[in-house]
Design an enzyme around this catalytic site. Sequence first.
Site, PDB file in Angstrom:
ATOM      1  N   ASP A 297       2.142  13.858  16.232  1.00 20.28           N
ATOM      2  CA  ASP A 297       2.359  13.945  14.775  1.00 20.28           C
ATOM      3  C   ASP A 297       1.025  13.896  14.033  1.00 20.28           C
ATOM      4  OD1 ASP A 297       3.791  14.274  12.470  1.00 20.28           O
ATOM      5  OD2 ASP A 297       4.528  12.209  12.366  1.00 20.28           O
TER       6      ASP A 297
ATOM      7  N   GLY B 203       6.365   5.387   8.052  1.00 16.74           N
ATOM      8  CA  GLY B 203       7.532   5.957   8.694  1.00 16.74           C
ATOM      9  C   GLY B 203       8.607   4.922   8.966  1.00 16.74           C
ATOM     10  N   PHE B 204       8.215   3.704   9.260  1.00 13.67           N
ATOM     11  CA  PHE B 204       9.254   2.744   9.630  1.00 13.67           C
ATOM     12  C   PHE B 204       9.302   1.491   8.759  1.00 13.67           C
ATOM     13  CE2 PHE B 204       5.802   0.719  11.238  1.00 13.67           C
ATOM     14  CZ  PHE B 204       5.739   0.338  12.567  1.00 13.67           C
ATOM     15  N   GLY B 205       8.644   1.542   7.620  1.00 16.69           N
ATOM     16  CA  GLY B 205       8.728   0.416   6.705  1.00 16.69           C
ATOM     17  C   GLY B 205       7.499   0.326   5.826  1.00 16.69           C
ATOM     18  N   PRO B 206       7.465  -0.688   4.967  1.00 15.56           N
ATOM     19  CA  PRO B 206       6.357  -0.807   4.033  1.00 15.56           C
ATOM     20  C   PRO B 206       5.057  -1.254   4.705  1.00 15.56           C
ATOM     21  CG  PRO B 206       7.857  -2.649   3.792  1.00 15.56           C
ATOM     22  CD  PRO B 206       8.474  -1.731   4.794  1.00 15.56           C
TER      23      PRO B 206
ATOM     24  N   LEU C 218       0.831  -1.205   0.000  1.00 18.08           N
ATOM     25  CA  LEU C 218       0.000   0.000   0.000  1.00 18.08           C
ATOM     26  C   LEU C 218       0.860   1.247   0.000  1.00 18.08           C
ATOM     27  CD1 LEU C 218      -2.585  -1.106   2.692  1.00 18.08           C
ATOM     28  CD2 LEU C 218      -3.012  -0.877   0.257  1.00 18.08           C
ATOM     29  N   GLY C 219       2.045   1.140   0.546  1.00 12.86           N
ATOM     30  CA  GLY C 219       2.893   2.322   0.618  1.00 12.86           C
ATOM     31  C   GLY C 219       4.015   2.084   1.596  1.00 12.86           C
TER      32      GLY C 219
END
Length: 809
Positions: free
Chosen positions: A617, A506-509, A502-503
């Site tokens: 965030d 911040g820390f991985g796919p 999907l994308g």
Amino acid sequence: MDATWKVFFLHLLISLSSYTSSGSTDTIDSTQSLRDSETIVSSGGMYELGFFNPENSTNRYVGIWYHAIPVRTIVWVANRESPLTNQAGVLKVMEPGVIVLVNDTGGTVWSSNRSSSAQTPVAQLLDSGNLVVKDADVDGTEENYLWQSFDYPTDTYLPGMKFGWNFVTGVEVFFAAWKASDDPAPGEITFHLEFEGYPQIFLRRNTIAITRIGPWDGISFSGFPDVRGNPVFNLDFVMDKNGVYFQENLINRQVFRRLRVNSNGVGQRFTWVNSTQEWEVFRSVPADNCDSYGLCGAYGICYIQNAPACSCLGRFVPRDSVAWTTADWTSGCIRRTNLSCNGDGFIKYSGIKLPDARNSWVNENMTFKECRVECLKNCTCMAYTKLNLSNGSGCLLWFGDLVDIRSLSADGQDIYIRMASSEIDSRVLEKRILIASLTSVTGIVLLAVSLILCIRKMNKDSTKGEEGGKYSESEHEESDITFFKLATILKATDCFAIENKLGEGGFGPVYKGMLEGGQEIAVKRLSRTSTQGLDEFKNEVIFIAKLQHRNLVRLLGCCMQKDENMLIYEYMPNKSLDAYLFGDSLDWPTRFRIINGIARGLLYLHQDSRLRIIHRDLKASNVLLDSDMNPKISDFGTARRFRDDETEAKTRRVVGTYGYMSPEYAVDGIFSTKSDIFSFGVLVLEIVSGKSNRGFSHKDHHLNLLGHAWTLYKEERSHELVEASLRKSQDLAQVMRSIHVGLLCLQQNPEDRPSISSVVLMLGNEGMLPEAKQPGFYTEREPIVSQNSTTTHATNSPNELTITMLDAR
Ligand SMILES: *[C@@H]1O[C@H](CO)[C@@H](O)[C@H](O)[C@H]1NC(C)=O
Ligand SMILES: *[C@@H]1O[C@H](CO)[C@@H](O)[C@H](O)[C@H]1NC(C)=O
Ligand SMILES: *[C@@H]1O[C@H](CO)[C@@H](O)[C@H](O)[C@H]1NC(C)=O
Ligand SMILES: *[C@@H]1O[C@H](CO)[C@@H](O)[C@H](O)[C@H]1NC(C)=O
Ligand SMILES: *[C@@H]1O[C@H](CO)[C@@H](O)[C@H](O)[C@H]1NC(C)=O
Ligand SMILES: *[C@@H]1O[C@H](CO)[C@@H](O)[C@H](O)[C@H]1NC(C)=O
Ligand SMILES: *[C@@H]1O[C@H](CO)[C@@H](O)[C@H](O)[C@H]1NC(C)=O
Ligand SMILES: *[C@@H]1O[C@H](CO)[C@@H](O)[C@H](O)[C@H]1NC(C)=O
Ligand SMILES: *[C@@H]1O[C@H](CO)[C@@H](O)[C@H](O)[C@H]1NC(C)=O
């Protein structure tokens, strides 16, 4: 007079008067000439040849345009480099078979050339738009043409042209854009079929590749997929010893299609639409950023829906991870595990535009199996794919690094990339799972123990960083997390198939998957190289497992093996808010529901949950939307928990996103619920205005979105901030009220900002609102980073960096 004489005089009359009745015929012979005021029209009435001047220029050119279309559309220019300066030019056909354009002093301004000579040459404008020179006494087939304009096109491809190379005549048919809209001379943009390796089409500015189309897979060009089974035209791609070319043929000749390269470096496919009487652009190349040649570097893949667009192909990692996180992708990616040559295998990647095939090898007769064997034989063969050339067979091998790959979910092809055997053999992992879950109870106990041990270890590690002690009390609360077996996740995501990606978070796919029962899930997979990600992973497990609210994304569980750390969420079909926000795709009731939903989610975090949590965030890309467009706050990787007696804290590690961070947090590292309120205020203004705070610019001033909103508010012109399509909304009062509440949330002094419960009340009721004071950060584009900050670690998108600043104190 007998009939013979009549004919003789008629001929004489025609030759003496040159052209008198324009449009009556489609040929010029050597006794005739075409003057500036005259034109000839093809026999079917489709095309017209004559003199013209471009808009805003007085220079005269000989050109071809559509006779049947009211909008003057030039498709070919003869003397593109040598204009006539007056209207005294004359076009003639001369023996032994050339067309010449002469000026008033009889000088030759332009001429065609020829491959052979003819007794009685004539020039004829065909109904395809092709101007040909042939022998009047010889049959008019293509082999007999002495010359044809289809061999020397300008900037426009017309159906029937052979785009490419004729090895027999040595002619290359290619396209060069006009220099400018008033100058048809060849500009710096060209469009060539290049046959180095395996043929592909390149759009270039001078020698620099702008975009690449291809290679040909037997049915269509990879990356230019609008060609299969069309009722209007068919396609030919010919590759033999006589030439390499691409040809499109109209089936329905009443349809006008053309492909033009313009001086801005864009190739556009136009079709004439009778009902609107306009040319419609059906496809452009480059169509988007992902069409930029080689954007993501070697083994990078471009996803247009992602921000940032570039990722590494699965099992590849950035060569230069620092450059990569700052959106400099030129160095590309490298293998996670080096090849060993012997014993390598292949992994299939689907739904992609095939990589640049300039360094490739093709065989039209090989079957798929033979293709694989051929690639395995040679250690420099990096990938193969099957083609459909002769009777469905065909093999294409790539040597060297694979570049210029993009994701094309609907029209992409498959490629098989060489991979070290250890990358392929997932049986190793599965065996480990099997042991762990021989009995599911021991399995879960083992996993739970490893999780706790893991968290405890991570805590120990992070105490040298900062307030790590805050996590300690939650350690023994972990037991209510659901653990998934790795095998389940592998099955659900089809072994992390690239098409399920999907994308990149911040820390991985992040992958989409489907559990056995049909439930759709999103799987966040911590990349092994990410150390910061490990902290965030832990954080997310701790927090979100405890949180349940309709406006927070729900964690279904996690999966932890020695090498794999994954979080499993409910799947959100509508992606994140930033995909809709900037534009007019959402109506006001939906936007207002989203604003209220985010506020409720935040209320739960700040006040109602078992924990008191500051998200830190909050931004559009962290607000996911379910199928009914209900917002769900996600990404708790940077969230912080507060004790009941705490109101604010100070950190040396500032994490958040430029454009959403409050001043006191960005500059001094002080965060509280009021810094979340500030981010919420930014979101409200973005939702109302349809504009991003970070990308905002205005022709009249240098303020950011916040400053702009504040200026308009002071001048009682807040309605000008509202996204154009919403200005007519019946609920304009509600829109204005939302802006007002947003500005209250953005006030410089944290104490002045309302609490989230007040925000929820203010949004839902109609009472008077306090006057808003000046917002924080209303001029700056970026916060001032404190001078002694030593490292800036960035993850996430180039426009929307989640940043971490570490202060060396
Ligand atoms: C011609 O000039 C006018 C005025 O300068 C300009 O608006 C127009 O766009 C020009 N047309 C073209 C085709 O360049
Ligand atoms: C006519 O063309 C010739 C050859 O290109 C050139 O030398 C001459 O200057 C042109 N005359 C005019 C009036 O443009
Ligand atoms: C014909 O003229 C074109 C330029 O108009 C030139 O590029 C090409 O080489 C010529 N061909 C022959 C056979 O002379
Ligand atoms: C479009 O209009 C032209 C002129 O009226 C006509 O010849 C042609 O058949 C029409 N094409 C289609 C596809 O309807
Ligand atoms: C992989 O290969 C590269 C280049 O050949 C080398 O620099 C690197 O050390 C290798 N990595 C491993 C883990 O062997
Ligand atoms: C493929 O097969 C055809 C027909 O059998 C043959 O003419 C051709 O040379 C073959 N091509 C290659 C590359 O082997
Ligand atoms: C492998 O392929 C490359 C590129 O085509 C070629 O130069 C090299 O000779 C091949 N090696 C073998 C052993 O076939
Ligand atoms: C493709 O198949 C047809 C029918 O089976 C056969 O006649 C033809 O020779 C084949 N072409 C090639 C290139 O193998
Ligand atoms: C090859 O393409 C033809 C149509 O061009 C199609 O009928 C055939 O199924 C394709 N073969 C394979 C193996 O994809």
